[in-house]
Design a protein around this motif. Structure first.
Motif, mmCIF file in Angstrom:
data_model
loop_
_atom_site.group_PDB
_atom_site.id
_atom_site.type_symbol
_atom_site.label_atom_id
_atom_site.label_comp_id
_atom_site.label_asym_id
_atom_site.label_seq_id
_atom_site.Cartn_x
_atom_site.Cartn_y
_atom_site.Cartn_z
ATOM 1 N N ALA A 94 0.826 -1.202 0.000
ATOM 2 C CA ALA A 94 0.000 0.000 0.000
ATOM 3 C C ALA A 94 0.861 1.254 0.000
ATOM 4 O O ALA A 94 0.578 2.222 -0.731
ATOM 5 N N ALA A 95 1.918 1.260 0.806
ATOM 6 C CA ALA A 95 2.775 2.450 0.904
ATOM 7 C C ALA A 95 3.474 2.739 -0.420
ATOM 8 O O ALA A 95 3.629 3.908 -0.803
ATOM 9 N N ARG A 96 3.893 1.704 -1.120
ATOM 10 C CA ARG A 96 4.580 1.918 -2.391
ATOM 11 C C ARG A 96 3.623 2.458 -3.451
ATOM 12 O O ARG A 96 3.991 3.346 -4.246
ATOM 13 N N GLU A 97 2.420 1.955 -3.485
ATOM 14 C CA GLU A 97 1.432 2.483 -4.428
ATOM 15 C C GLU A 97 1.097 3.928 -4.089
ATOM 16 O O GLU A 97 1.029 4.795 -4.971
ATOM 17 N N TRP A 98 0.894 4.188 -2.813
ATOM 18 C CA TRP A 98 0.560 5.546 -2.352
ATOM 19 C C TRP A 98 1.693 6.518 -2.656
ATOM 20 O O TRP A 98 1.472 7.625 -3.160
ATOM 21 N N ALA A 99 2.920 6.140 -2.348
ATOM 22 C CA ALA A 99 4.064 7.026 -2.548
ATOM 23 C C ALA A 99 4.223 7.401 -4.018
ATOM 24 O O ALA A 99 4.554 8.553 -4.348
ATOM 25 N N ARG A 138 4.312 4.297 14.043
ATOM 26 C CA ARG A 138 3.779 5.652 14.137
ATOM 27 C C ARG A 138 2.415 5.733 13.471
ATOM 28 O O ARG A 138 2.093 4.938 12.591
ATOM 29 N N ARG A 139 1.603 6.702 13.904
ATOM 30 C CA ARG A 139 0.324 6.925 13.244
ATOM 31 C C ARG A 139 0.561 7.328 11.799
ATOM 32 O O ARG A 139 1.502 8.059 11.480
ATOM 33 N N THR A 140 -0.314 6.850 10.923
ATOM 34 C CA THR A 140 -0.177 7.172 9.501
ATOM 35 C C THR A 140 -0.169 8.675 9.272
ATOM 36 O O THR A 140 0.659 9.198 8.519
ATOM 37 N N SER A 141 -1.066 9.393 9.933
ATOM 38 C CA SER A 141 -1.157 10.839 9.711
ATOM 39 C C SER A 141 0.122 11.552 10.125
ATOM 40 O O SER A 141 0.536 12.535 9.483
ATOM 41 N N ASP A 142 0.762 11.074 11.189
ATOM 42 C CA ASP A 142 2.002 11.708 11.636
ATOM 43 C C ASP A 142 3.120 11.504 10.620
ATOM 44 O O ASP A 142 3.914 12.413 10.361
ATOM 45 N N ARG A 143 3.194 10.288 10.053
ATOM 46 C CA ARG A 143 4.244 10.040 9.065
ATOM 47 C C ARG A 143 3.961 10.793 7.765
ATOM 48 O O ARG A 143 4.871 11.352 7.139
ATOM 49 N N VAL A 144 2.706 10.832 7.340
ATOM 50 C CA VAL A 144 2.346 11.579 6.132
ATOM 51 C C VAL A 144 2.718 13.054 6.297
ATOM 52 O O VAL A 144 3.199 13.704 5.355
ATOM 53 N N ALA A 145 2.516 13.592 7.497
ATOM 54 C CA ALA A 145 2.814 14.999 7.754
ATOM 55 C C ALA A 145 4.302 15.319 7.635
ATOM 56 O O ALA A 145 4.673 16.490 7.478
ATOM 57 N N THR A 201 -3.728 10.915 4.003
ATOM 58 C CA THR A 201 -3.846 9.850 5.007
ATOM 59 C C THR A 201 -5.029 8.949 4.693
ATOM 60 O O THR A 201 -4.933 7.716 4.780
ATOM 61 N N ALA A 202 -6.151 9.558 4.327
ATOM 62 C CA ALA A 202 -7.336 8.772 3.979
ATOM 63 C C ALA A 202 -7.056 7.877 2.776
ATOM 64 O O ALA A 202 -7.521 6.730 2.725
ATOM 65 N N ARG A 203 -6.287 8.379 1.819
ATOM 66 C CA ARG A 203 -5.954 7.568 0.637
ATOM 67 C C ARG A 203 -5.089 6.365 1.029
ATOM 68 O O ARG A 203 -5.346 5.242 0.572
ATOM 69 N N LEU A 204 -4.094 6.586 1.864
ATOM 70 C CA LEU A 204 -3.248 5.478 2.282
ATOM 71 C C LEU A 204 -4.034 4.478 3.124
ATOM 72 O O LEU A 204 -3.895 3.259 2.963
#
Length: 211
Positions: free
Chosen positions: A26-31, A48-55, A67-70
Motif C-alpha cells: 500500500a505504501a509503495r502504491e501511495w508514494a 507511528r500513526r499514519t497521519s504523523d508520518r504523512v505529515a 492519510t485517507a488515501r493510504l
C-alpha cells in the motif's frame, strides 16, 4: 527471568500481528501517487500513526486527504497478515493479568488485521483516534493504564519499534522489546529484549521470559 507487573500494554502491528506485506504494498502504491520516495517513507513509518508520518512529507492542508488515501489502500485486503510467533498463545494464557492494546492503527485497521490474524481484542483498546498525539508521545499508554486503574510505573509495555519504546518509557513503564521487525541495536532503549512472544508466558504477577 521474571518481570513483575500489574498490567501488560501491548503494541499490535509488529508485536502481535505481522502485516508487513500489506503495509509495504500500500505504501509503495501511495508514494508513487504523491511523488514520494517509498523507501524513505517506510524507513521510519513503523510504529507511528499514519497521519504523523504523512505529515513529514506533505503540507498540512494535504495531510488529511493523503492519510485517507493510504488508509483506503491498506484496507483493500488481508493477504499476508499473520499472527506473530507466540502471540495467540500468550493472549490465551494471560492468567487474569490485566492487559490492553495500544496501537498506532485506527479502529478499522485494528479490527481488520487482528481478525485476519486470529488475535482476540481485549476490552481496553487505544487506537490512533483516541490520542491527540501518536507514538513516541506517551498518551496512548497513559490512557490504557488509566482505563485499567494501574499506575503506569506498574505496567509492562511490549513493543517492536523505536517510537513505541520511546512512548512506553515516557509513560514511566518498563518496556520489553521483541525482535520481530527491527534489529536489536535499534531497540537499545528498551529495558529488556526477547526474540518473540513464543519466549514469554504470563502469570498473575507478571511475565516470565525465556531468554
Amino acid at each position: 527471568m521474571i518481570l513483575p507487573c500489574a498490567a501488560v500494554l501491548f503494541d499490535v502491528d509488529g508485536t502481535l500481528v505481522d502485516s508487513t506485506p500489506l503495509v509495504e504494498r500500500a505504501a509503495r502504491e501511495w508514494a508513487a501517487e504523491y511523488g514520494i520516495d517509498p523507501d524513505e517513507f517506510l524507513a521510519d513509518a513503523h510504529g507511528r500513526r499514519t497521519s504523523d508520518r504523512v505529515a513529514d512529507f506533505l503540507p498540512p492542508d494535504r495531510v488529511r486527504e493523503a492519510t485517507a488515501r493510504l488508509d483506503a489502500l491498506e484496507a483493500t485486503g488481508t493477504d499476508g497478515i499473520t499472527a506473530l510467533p507466540g502471540a495467540v498463545e500468550l493472549l490465551a494464557g494471560m492468567n487474569g493479568l490485566p492487559h490492553a492494546f495500544v496501537t498506532s492503527m485506527d479502529r478499522a485497521q485494528l479490527e481488520l488485521r487482528t481478525g485476519a490474524a486470529g488475535i482476540p481484542l481485549p476490552p481496553i483498546v487505544i487506537t490512533a483516534e483516541d490520542v491527540p498525539d501518536g507514538k513516541p508521545d506517551p498518551s496512548g499508554y497513559l490512557q490504557a493504564a488509566g482505563h485499567l486503574g494501574v499506575d503506569p510505573s506498574g505496567c509492562l509495555v511490549i513493543e517492536d519499534a523505536p517510537a513505541g519504546i520511546a512512548a512506553g518509557r515516557a509513560a514511566g513503564a518498563t518496556v520489553l522489546a521483541v525482535l520481530t521487525s527491527h534489529p536489536r541495536e535499534s531497540l537499545a532503549a528498551a529495558h529488556h529484549t526477547v526474540e518473540n512472544l513464543a519466549r514469554v508466558a504470563a502469570a498473575p504477577d507478571g511475565l516470565h521470559l525465556r531468554l
